[in-house]
Design a protein around this motif. Structure first.
Motif, PDB file in Angstrom:
ATOM      1  N   VAL A 177      10.655   1.229   1.576  1.00 55.47           N
ATOM      2  CA  VAL A 177      11.746   1.942   0.895  1.00 55.47           C
ATOM      3  C   VAL A 177      12.584   2.703   1.914  1.00 55.47           C
ATOM      4  O   VAL A 177      13.808   2.856   1.746  1.00 55.47           O
ATOM      5  CB  VAL A 177      11.201   2.876  -0.215  1.00 55.47           C
ATOM      6  CG1 VAL A 177      10.507   4.094   0.350  1.00 55.47           C
ATOM      7  CG2 VAL A 177      12.327   3.317  -1.144  1.00 55.47           C
ATOM      8  N   GLY A 178      11.952   3.156   3.000  1.00 54.58           N
ATOM      9  CA  GLY A 178      12.705   3.819   4.062  1.00 54.58           C
ATOM     10  C   GLY A 178      13.711   2.881   4.704  1.00 54.58           C
ATOM     11  O   GLY A 178      14.847   3.277   5.010  1.00 54.58           O
ATOM     12  N   LEU A 218      11.475   2.452  -9.344  1.00 54.04           N
ATOM     13  CA  LEU A 218      11.094   3.335 -10.454  1.00 54.04           C
ATOM     14  C   LEU A 218       9.614   3.673 -10.412  1.00 54.04           C
ATOM     15  O   LEU A 218       9.222   4.833 -10.559  1.00 54.04           O
ATOM     16  CB  LEU A 218      11.428   2.658 -11.787  1.00 54.04           C
ATOM     17  CG  LEU A 218      12.838   2.853 -12.333  1.00 54.04           C
ATOM     18  CD1 LEU A 218      13.032   1.991 -13.561  1.00 54.04           C
ATOM     19  CD2 LEU A 218      13.074   4.314 -12.669  1.00 54.04           C
ATOM     20  N   ARG A 219       8.803   2.651 -10.211  1.00 52.85           N
ATOM     21  CA  ARG A 219       7.363   2.887 -10.156  1.00 52.85           C
ATOM     22  C   ARG A 219       7.015   3.788  -8.975  1.00 52.85           C
ATOM     23  O   ARG A 219       6.127   4.643  -9.056  1.00 52.85           O
ATOM     24  CB  ARG A 219       6.628   1.554 -10.051  1.00 52.85           C
ATOM     25  CG  ARG A 219       5.107   1.685 -10.037  1.00 52.85           C
ATOM     26  CD  ARG A 219       4.442   0.342 -10.230  1.00 52.85           C
ATOM     27  NE  ARG A 219       4.866  -0.607  -9.228  1.00 52.85           N
ATOM     28  CZ  ARG A 219       4.725  -1.928  -9.350  1.00 52.85           C
ATOM     29  NH1 ARG A 219       4.206  -2.427 -10.456  1.00 52.85           N
ATOM     30  NH2 ARG A 219       5.120  -2.728  -8.388  1.00 52.85           N
ATOM     31  N   LEU A 220       7.714   3.589  -7.854  1.00 54.60           N
ATOM     32  CA  LEU A 220       7.441   4.362  -6.656  1.00 54.60           C
ATOM     33  C   LEU A 220       7.740   5.842  -6.860  1.00 54.60           C
ATOM     34  O   LEU A 220       7.092   6.704  -6.259  1.00 54.60           O
ATOM     35  CB  LEU A 220       8.275   3.811  -5.487  1.00 54.60           C
ATOM     36  CG  LEU A 220       7.776   4.101  -4.069  1.00 54.60           C
ATOM     37  CD1 LEU A 220       6.340   3.624  -3.889  1.00 54.60           C
ATOM     38  CD2 LEU A 220       8.687   3.431  -3.049  1.00 54.60           C
ATOM     39  N   THR A 257       3.705   7.993  -2.194  1.00 56.25           N
ATOM     40  CA  THR A 257       3.484   9.247  -1.467  1.00 56.25           C
ATOM     41  C   THR A 257       4.665  10.179  -1.754  1.00 56.25           C
ATOM     42  O   THR A 257       5.720   9.725  -2.195  1.00 56.25           O
ATOM     43  CB  THR A 257       3.418   8.987   0.047  1.00 56.25           C
ATOM     44  OG1 THR A 257       4.704   8.505   0.497  1.00 56.25           O
ATOM     45  CG2 THR A 257       2.342   7.968   0.399  1.00 56.25           C
ATOM     46  N   PRO A 258       4.508  11.476  -1.531  1.00 55.88           N
ATOM     47  CA  PRO A 258       5.643  12.385  -1.765  1.00 55.88           C
ATOM     48  C   PRO A 258       6.914  11.942  -1.033  1.00 55.88           C
ATOM     49  O   PRO A 258       8.015  12.005  -1.586  1.00 55.88           O
ATOM     50  CB  PRO A 258       5.126  13.731  -1.241  1.00 55.88           C
ATOM     51  CG  PRO A 258       3.642  13.654  -1.434  1.00 55.88           C
ATOM     52  CD  PRO A 258       3.282  12.225  -1.166  1.00 55.88           C
ATOM     53  N   GLU A 259       6.762  11.479   0.201  1.00 54.68           N
ATOM     54  CA  GLU A 259       7.927  11.015   0.971  1.00 54.68           C
ATOM     55  C   GLU A 259       8.527   9.760   0.342  1.00 54.68           C
ATOM     56  O   GLU A 259       9.755   9.625   0.233  1.00 54.68           O
ATOM     57  CB  GLU A 259       7.517  10.733   2.420  1.00 54.68           C
ATOM     58  CG  GLU A 259       8.637  10.231   3.307  1.00 54.68           C
ATOM     59  CD  GLU A 259       9.746  11.243   3.515  1.00 54.68           C
ATOM     60  OE1 GLU A 259      10.891  10.824   3.812  1.00 54.68           O
ATOM     61  OE2 GLU A 259       9.476  12.456   3.374  1.00 54.68           O
ATOM     62  N   ALA A 260       7.663   8.826  -0.081  1.00 54.46           N
ATOM     63  CA  ALA A 260       8.147   7.595  -0.704  1.00 54.46           C
ATOM     64  C   ALA A 260       8.843   7.902  -2.033  1.00 54.46           C
ATOM     65  O   ALA A 260       9.873   7.286  -2.364  1.00 54.46           O
ATOM     66  CB  ALA A 260       6.987   6.626  -0.926  1.00 54.46           C
ATOM     67  N   GLN A 261       8.302   8.834  -2.798  1.00 54.73           N
ATOM     68  CA  GLN A 261       8.924   9.205  -4.061  1.00 54.73           C
ATOM     69  C   GLN A 261      10.328   9.756  -3.838  1.00 54.73           C
ATOM     70  O   GLN A 261      11.277   9.376  -4.539  1.00 54.73           O
ATOM     71  CB  GLN A 261       8.068  10.253  -4.786  1.00 54.73           C
ATOM     72  CG  GLN A 261       6.753   9.704  -5.320  1.00 54.73           C
ATOM     73  CD  GLN A 261       5.943  10.765  -6.045  1.00 54.73           C
ATOM     74  OE1 GLN A 261       6.472  11.764  -6.510  1.00 54.73           O
ATOM     75  NE2 GLN A 261       4.636  10.537  -6.150  1.00 54.73           N
ATOM     76  N   GLU A 262      10.470  10.616  -2.848  1.00 51.71           N
ATOM     77  CA  GLU A 262      11.773  11.195  -2.555  1.00 51.71           C
ATOM     78  C   GLU A 262      12.752  10.136  -2.080  1.00 51.71           C
ATOM     79  O   GLU A 262      13.924  10.108  -2.492  1.00 51.71           O
ATOM     80  CB  GLU A 262      11.621  12.281  -1.487  1.00 51.71           C
ATOM     81  CG  GLU A 262      12.915  13.018  -1.155  1.00 51.71           C
ATOM     82  CD  GLU A 262      13.551  13.687  -2.361  1.00 51.71           C
ATOM     83  OE1 GLU A 262      14.793  13.711  -2.432  1.00 51.71           O
ATOM     84  OE2 GLU A 262      12.806  14.167  -3.248  1.00 51.71           O
ATOM     85  N   SER A 316       0.850  -1.189   0.000  1.00 49.67           N
ATOM     86  CA  SER A 316       0.000   0.000   0.000  1.00 49.67           C
ATOM     87  C   SER A 316       0.886   1.239   0.000  1.00 49.67           C
ATOM     88  O   SER A 316       2.111   1.150   0.097  1.00 49.67           O
ATOM     89  CB  SER A 316      -0.888   0.004   1.247  1.00 49.67           C
ATOM     90  OG  SER A 316      -0.075   0.195   2.415  1.00 49.67           O
ATOM     91  N   LEU A 317       0.271   2.407  -0.083  1.00 49.38           N
ATOM     92  CA  LEU A 317       1.049   3.651  -0.042  1.00 49.38           C
ATOM     93  C   LEU A 317       1.864   3.751   1.242  1.00 49.38           C
ATOM     94  O   LEU A 317       3.016   4.205   1.236  1.00 49.38           O
ATOM     95  CB  LEU A 317       0.111   4.856  -0.157  1.00 49.38           C
ATOM     96  CG  LEU A 317      -0.527   5.099  -1.522  1.00 49.38           C
ATOM     97  CD1 LEU A 317      -1.553   6.228  -1.431  1.00 49.38           C
ATOM     98  CD2 LEU A 317       0.527   5.434  -2.573  1.00 49.38           C
ATOM     99  N   VAL A 318       1.277   3.291   2.350  1.00 50.05           N
ATOM    100  CA  VAL A 318       1.970   3.382   3.642  1.00 50.05           C
ATOM    101  C   VAL A 318       3.092   2.363   3.746  1.00 50.05           C
ATOM    102  O   VAL A 318       4.227   2.692   4.125  1.00 50.05           O
ATOM    103  CB  VAL A 318       0.969   3.196   4.805  1.00 50.05           C
ATOM    104  CG1 VAL A 318       1.702   3.145   6.142  1.00 50.05           C
ATOM    105  CG2 VAL A 318      -0.051   4.327   4.816  1.00 50.05           C
TER     106      VAL A 318
END
Length: 365
Positions: A247-248, A275-277, A282-287, A239-241
């Motif tokens: 990834v963190g 890449l997909r992320l 989420t903005p944090e996950a993308q970064e 999920s987004l969470v």
């Protein structure tokens, strides 16, 4: 009957509450057990108001005292009554803890009796949802005992233990104080077994991300078979969470020692999911995904991808070429080719520099 005065329903209920409370407070052990069972029965499907009325009648303190009774039936009856009094009632949760329930619950977590142990875990879970209770529970020594339930408890017991640990971790400035590396193995096993987009996976990956901030936690994750793979699969399917936490955790590994963990992460095929992320998280996950991709690439700064747009293009190209179902696999192949080409270019540059370097150049360097 004519002339008979009907007693309002609310008055009848209040009279019943007071009768049960009296039996609990002043009765013998058998009466106390019966009263505790009555409380559970009466509040299970009642309103928050009924739970508050029982608390106002003074039942919480005697129920807490029963948790330490030598009679196991008394312990179980009081535990079930307290669990039901705490449901959807923040004030009751706080009253139970301030009445001294936590030391007795911690003792129950040590029991060989699996039913009492897991009921105690459920109570810790419920009580830990109230912010004022978190420091008391965190300082009680409950966390290592909850980790033991992660290893050997029933399915429901493990779910309750994970959720309780997660609740406690969200209320501390330094959540690593309640978790040590012994939690890594059961958490990874649970993550491997559960659906990556579930609420349970969200809490499990949150705890693994906390553990990834310590050297012992990182060693635990990477030395365990399938540890990194479980996080990579969560990045792909979570999920987004849960993707943000997964990834963190991977980023914490790579940040701590790129040379040590880079290949381990790459070998589990992390690139397509990352890449997909960068496009869908989420903005944090993308970064985090962009930062991790930078750390994973073995390319010189002048050809390193710094544009999020370029990362999205690679995935979009893969989608157009082979469709959504095969996009991740195609993107992985494209990235592998790009990384391979980057390595060839780097080697070529090194060879050119070496061939043009004179002995005096080496000496002066």
């Amino acid at each position: 009957m004519e002339g008979e005065i009907e007693i309002p329903r609310n008055q009848k209920k209040q009279a019943l509450i007071e009768e049960v409370a009296e039996k609990l407070i002043n009765g013998d052990i058998e009466s106390k057990i019966e009263a505790a069972k009555d409380i559970r029965k009466l509040v299970r499907k009642s309103s928050v108001k009924t739970r508050s009325k029982f608390a106002a009648a003074g039942v919480i303190q005697p129920l807490v005292l029963m948790l330490a009774s030598p009679d196991l039936d008394a312990r179980e009856a009081s535990l079930l009554a307290l669990l039901n009094l705490a449901v959807r009632n923040e004030r009751n949760k706080i009253r139970i803890v301030t009445s001294g329930a936590i030391p007795s619950l911690v003792e129950l977590l040590k029991f060989q009796n699996s039913n009492l142990r897991e009921l105690a875990a459920a109570a810790i879970l419920s009580l830990s949802a109230a912010a004022p209770n978190k420091p008391t529970i965190a300082a009680s020594g409950a966390a290592p005992l909850l980790v033991q339930i992660l290893r050997s408890g029933s399915v429901q017991g493990r779910v309750d233990a994970v959720t309780a640990l997660y609740n406690l971790s969200t209320g501390l400035d330094n959540p690593t104080l309640i978790l040590d590396s012994s939690a890594v193995s059961p958490l990874v096993n649970l993550l491997q077994e559960c659906k990556k987009y579930s609420k349970f996976a969200e809490k499990t990956t949150a705890l693994l991300e906390i553990l990834s901030r310590t050297e012992e936690g990182r060693l635990g994750i990477t030395s365990l078979e399938g540890g990194i793979l479980a996080l990579v699969e969560t990045v792909e399917d979570g999920s987004l969470v849960s993707t943000e936490h997964a990834v963190g955790a991977l980023l914490a590994l790579c940040h701590s020692c790129r040379s040590k963990y880079r290949e381990l992460i790459l070998n589990e095929g992390a690139i397509p999911g990352l890449l997909r992320l960068t496009a869908e998280g989420t903005p944090e996950a993308q970064e985090r995904a962009r930062t991790l991709l930078d750390l994973l690439r073995d390319s010189p700064p002048e050809i390193r991808f710094t544009s999020p747009l370029l990362e999205r293009i690679v995935y979009d190209i893969a989608t157009r070429v082979d469709g959504v179902d095969k996009a991740a696999e195609t993107a992985k192949r494209l990235l592998q080719e790009m990384v391979h080409r980057s390595m060839e270019l780097s080697l070529s540059r090194i060879q050119i520099r070496a061939s043009s370097c004179t002995p005096s150049d080496v000496h002066s360097a």
